[in-house]
Design a protein around this motif. Structure first.
Motif, PDB file in Angstrom:
ATOM      1  N   ASN A   1     -10.397  78.702 109.850  1.00 35.11           N
ATOM      2  CA  ASN A   1     -11.840  78.924 109.763  1.00 35.11           C
ATOM      3  C   ASN A   1     -12.188  79.588 108.431  1.00 35.11           C
ATOM      4  O   ASN A   1     -11.453  80.452 107.947  1.00 35.11           O
ATOM      5  CB  ASN A   1     -12.314  79.817 110.910  1.00 35.11           C
ATOM      6  N   ARG A   2     -13.314  79.203 107.870  1.00 36.22           N
ATOM      7  CA  ARG A   2     -13.745  79.747 106.585  1.00 36.22           C
ATOM      8  C   ARG A   2     -14.867  80.750 106.784  1.00 36.22           C
ATOM      9  O   ARG A   2     -15.735  80.573 107.631  1.00 36.22           O
ATOM     10  CB  ARG A   2     -14.198  78.622 105.650  1.00 36.22           C
TER      11      ARG A   2
ATOM     12  N   SER B   1      -2.753  85.079  99.536  1.00 39.89           N
ATOM     13  CA  SER B   1      -2.844  85.846 100.776  1.00 39.89           C
ATOM     14  C   SER B   1      -2.958  87.335 100.452  1.00 39.89           C
ATOM     15  O   SER B   1      -2.084  87.892  99.793  1.00 39.89           O
ATOM     16  CB  SER B   1      -1.601  85.588 101.637  1.00 39.89           C
TER      17      SER B   1
ATOM     18  N   ARG C   1     -10.245  92.878 107.927  1.00 35.77           N
ATOM     19  CA  ARG C   1      -9.426  91.674 107.999  1.00 35.77           C
ATOM     20  C   ARG C   1      -8.051  92.008 107.470  1.00 35.77           C
ATOM     21  O   ARG C   1      -7.888  92.946 106.698  1.00 35.77           O
ATOM     22  CB  ARG C   1     -10.015  90.519 107.164  1.00 35.77           C
TER      23      ARG C   1
ATOM     24  N   ASP D   1      -6.511  80.413 111.677  1.00 31.90           N
ATOM     25  CA  ASP D   1      -6.903  79.214 112.416  1.00 31.90           C
ATOM     26  C   ASP D   1      -7.585  78.171 111.527  1.00 31.90           C
ATOM     27  O   ASP D   1      -8.023  77.125 112.020  1.00 31.90           O
ATOM     28  CB  ASP D   1      -7.846  79.589 113.563  1.00 31.90           C
TER      29      ASP D   1
ATOM     30  N   ASP E   1      -5.294  87.355 105.539  1.00 30.95           N
ATOM     31  CA  ASP E   1      -5.996  86.083 105.434  1.00 30.95           C
ATOM     32  C   ASP E   1      -5.817  85.543 104.009  1.00 30.95           C
ATOM     33  O   ASP E   1      -5.249  86.210 103.144  1.00 30.95           O
ATOM     34  CB  ASP E   1      -7.481  86.256 105.763  1.00 30.95           C
TER      35      ASP E   1
ATOM     36  N   ASP F   1      -9.016  82.009 107.570  1.00 36.97           N
ATOM     37  CA  ASP F   1      -8.217  82.784 108.519  1.00 36.97           C
ATOM     38  C   ASP F   1      -7.046  81.938 109.041  1.00 36.97           C
ATOM     39  O   ASP F   1      -6.924  80.751 108.709  1.00 36.97           O
ATOM     40  CB  ASP F   1      -9.088  83.324 109.653  1.00 36.97           C
TER      41      ASP F   1
ATOM     42  N   ILE G   1     -12.897  83.100 102.384  1.00 35.59           N
ATOM     43  CA  ILE G   1     -11.687  83.483 103.104  1.00 35.59           C
ATOM     44  C   ILE G   1     -11.365  82.399 104.131  1.00 35.59           C
ATOM     45  O   ILE G   1     -12.268  81.840 104.767  1.00 35.59           O
ATOM     46  CB  ILE G   1     -11.883  84.837 103.826  1.00 35.59           C
TER      47      ILE G   1
ATOM     48  N   THR H   1      -3.797  75.672 110.102  1.00 32.06           N
ATOM     49  CA  THR H   1      -3.583  76.845 109.273  1.00 32.06           C
ATOM     50  C   THR H   1      -3.355  76.419 107.820  1.00 32.06           C
ATOM     51  O   THR H   1      -3.115  75.248 107.523  1.00 32.06           O
ATOM     52  CB  THR H   1      -2.361  77.634 109.761  1.00 32.06           C
TER      53      THR H   1
END
Length: 280
Positions: free
Chosen positions: A207-208, A148, A133, A205, A136, A203, A201, A3
């Motif tokens: 991930n982009r 954020s 979303r 986890d 994020d 997230d 972005i 993260t």
């Protein structure tokens, strides 16, 4: 892949790149804090004065029992304590809004939060947005910042730009911020423009994902008595001003500490006479 962590350095929040912990980006709100706010000095003084007048017997007792310094510390912390209380309520309200926008049943909430829950429920019914979303991180390698954001929503609007809760209007993708402050302040436009113009972005986890093309931005201003959903400009000239503040941030935190060198000549200091030396 982990993260996005954050750290605090000298009052500034930095976001740590989940792929490379040596890379950190200053937060959007820390950059916007470079805006001059002369009214804060008057507000701070007013808070101290009101506390002194409203709690005069307590201050006198503190002065008598704990000393002058303790009484001064109590008074000068008036604005800081008020800000913390408001920030705590705002954080709790934001958590509540996120759970509600995700469709979670929240049940009974603390009495201090109930008015905010009721107002947000009214907003959901009146606008009927679709969550794209939430919470994020907007990340910019190009301009070196991160932050954020509260939500990206799909909202259906009619020809006049008003929401159609039956979703009969034209869908619009909006970057949205929740505000629980006394009023809606103009610097929210700088905040939203920064998020909308970020590179991508990240997230929870790590991930982009590409930053979507936005049709606009909006702020949902909620108080215990009312709510208002207001459009916010995120046009190029607003983002350009944010980038200027980004430069000011670098000046304030880095460059300003390097521009003045050591003295190449200075006074010799106070002359100490022989008599003074012998008296030591």
């Amino acid at each position: 892949m982990g993260t996005v962590r954050t750290i605090q350095r000298s009052g500034t929040r930095f976001y740590i790149d989940p792929e490379d912990s040596t890379i950190k980006r200053p937060g959007v709100t820390s950059i916007i804090s470079m805006l001059p706010k002369p009214f804060l000095a008057f507000w701070n003084a007013k808070m101290v004065a009101e506390l002194a007048v409203d709690s005069l017997p307590f201050v006198e007792q503190m002065h008598a029992t704990a000393g002058r310094e303790a009484a001064v510390d109590f008074l000068k912390g008036a604005a800081r304590r008020y800000t913390k209380i408001r920030a705590d309520i705002g954080s709790q309200a934001h958590d509540l809004f996120e759970r509600m926008i995700r469709g979670e049943y929240v049940g009974h909430v603390h009495p201090d939060l109930e008015p905010y829950r009721a107002m947000f429920a009214e907003f959901l019914e009146a606008v009927n947005p679709e969550l794209v979303r939430a919470e994020d991180v907007a990340w910019s390698d190009t301009h070196d910042y991160a932050g954020s954001f509260d939500a990206i929503l799909r909202v259906w609007l009619d020809e006049e730009g008003k929401p159609t809760p039956d979703r009969s209007g034209v869908p619009h993708i909006l970057i949205v911020d929740w505000k629980t402050s006394k009023a809606t302040y103009a610097d929210v436009a700088l905040q939203m423009a920064a998020y909308a113009h970020a590179d991508f972005i990240i997230d929870p986890d790590g991930n982009r994902a590409p930053m979507p093309e936005f049709d606009g931005a909006a702020v949902l201003h909620i108080t215990p008595e009312q709510w208002a959903f207001k459009p916010v400009s995120i046009e190029a000239h607003v983002f350009d001003l944010f980038l200027t503040l980004r430069k000011v941030f670098t000046w304030d935190r880095e460059t300003s500490k390097t521009v003045i060198g050591r003295a190449i000549a200075k006074s010799a200091g106070k002359l100490i006479t022989g008599t003074e030396r012998r008296a030591r």
